[in-house]
Design an enzyme around this catalytic site. Structure first.
Site, PDB file in Angstrom:
ATOM      1  N   SER A 190       0.825  -1.206   0.000  1.00 45.15           N
ATOM      2  CA  SER A 190       0.000   0.000   0.000  1.00 45.15           C
ATOM      3  C   SER A 190       0.865   1.263   0.000  1.00 45.15           C
ATOM      4  O   SER A 190       2.065   1.219  -0.234  1.00 45.15           O
ATOM      5  CB  SER A 190      -0.905  -0.010   1.235  1.00 45.15           C
ATOM      6  OG  SER A 190      -0.126  -0.229   2.403  1.00 45.15           O
ATOM      7  N   ARG A 191       0.211   2.386   0.297  1.00 48.65           N
ATOM      8  CA  ARG A 191       0.880   3.691   0.336  1.00 48.65           C
ATOM      9  C   ARG A 191       0.225   4.518   1.446  1.00 48.65           C
ATOM     10  O   ARG A 191      -1.005   4.505   1.599  1.00 48.65           O
ATOM     11  CB  ARG A 191       0.721   4.371  -1.021  1.00 48.65           C
ATOM     12  CG  ARG A 191       1.242   5.804  -1.137  1.00 48.65           C
ATOM     13  CD  ARG A 191       0.983   6.284  -2.554  1.00 48.65           C
ATOM     14  NE  ARG A 191       1.248   7.700  -2.745  1.00 48.65           N
ATOM     15  CZ  ARG A 191       2.168   8.192  -3.566  1.00 48.65           C
ATOM     16  NH1 ARG A 191       2.930   7.367  -4.263  1.00 48.65           N
ATOM     17  NH2 ARG A 191       2.324   9.493  -3.720  1.00 48.65           N
TER      18      ARG A 191
END
Length: 221
Positions: A190-191
């Site tokens: 993810s981020r």
């Protein structure tokens, strides 16, 4: 006392079914030797997958910097961007965005970069582009958090990626978070983006590795 939301609790949703699958494969392997050519590699593959899932959901304790002027990283991973832009979710004006990419090998528990109150949180469905894609921040599914501290306003974005398909919030509007306190996680790559006021001094640059709750990413003036 009931379990509090945690990475361990999230892991159970995957580990228990995998243990059951492992047991079933082992039973077939043990009682029907003629199946060994395919059950043996399948069993070892399943055990490796179970081990990786347990590793993914690890949640180490972290030492938060004593200096209260420090804003800490909200996530473990690689800093992939530091830039000035308009904060897009709560119309907080021009801020600096510090973006961190989390691979499947990073800890995915997110922690509050400041001590303060969750003034608002919003969830937006979207696509699942690779989070290294330049448009992932605006096109992907995400959850944004508006954190109001005694020193100022900070926003955090949890962005789902190509593999990550679930953002798990452990906090809610009105909650008070300590600096470095866990508030959620993103499952499997993810981020995470942190927006800080322009008056803050950014302490990291693209290419730096950071650890949630312990790495200073900015300093209040």
């Amino acid at each position: 006392m009931p379990d509090m939301p945690s990475a361990r609790q999230e892991a159970r949703r995957f580990i228990y079914p995998l243990h059951l699958i492992n047991a079933l494969i082992f039973c077939v392997f043990y009682f029907w030797p003629m199946t060994w050519p395919w059950t043996m590699p399948l069993f070892f593959l399943s055990v490796i997958l179970t081990t990786f899932v347990a590793y993914f959901f690890r949640d180490p304790e972290r030492v938060v910097p004593a200096d209260e002027n420090i804003i800490v990283s909200a996530a473990d991973g690689l800093v992939v961007g530091v830039e000035e832009m308009d904060e897009p979710d709560f119309q907080l004006g021009r801020m600096r965005r510090i973006a961190v990419f989390l691979s499947v090998f990073d800890v995915h528990v997110n922690r509050s970069p400041v001590a303060g109150q969750v003034k608002k949180t919003i969830y937006k469905p979207g696509e699942f582009l690779d989070v290294r894609h330049p448009e992932s921040s605006i096109r992907n599914e995400y959850r944004a958090w508006w954190l109001e501290s005694s020193r100022g306003t900070v926003a955090v974005r949890q962005i789902a990626g190509l593999i990550a398909r679930r953002i798990v919030p452990w906090s809610s509007e009105g909650a008070t978070l300590g600096r470095g306190e866990r508030f959620g996680m993103i499952r499997f790559g993810s981020r995470t983006e942190v927006f800080v006021p322009l008056s803050c001094t950014v302490l990291v640059k693209p290419g730096d590795r950071v650890a949630g709750a312990s790495t200073p990413i900015a300093r209040w003036p």
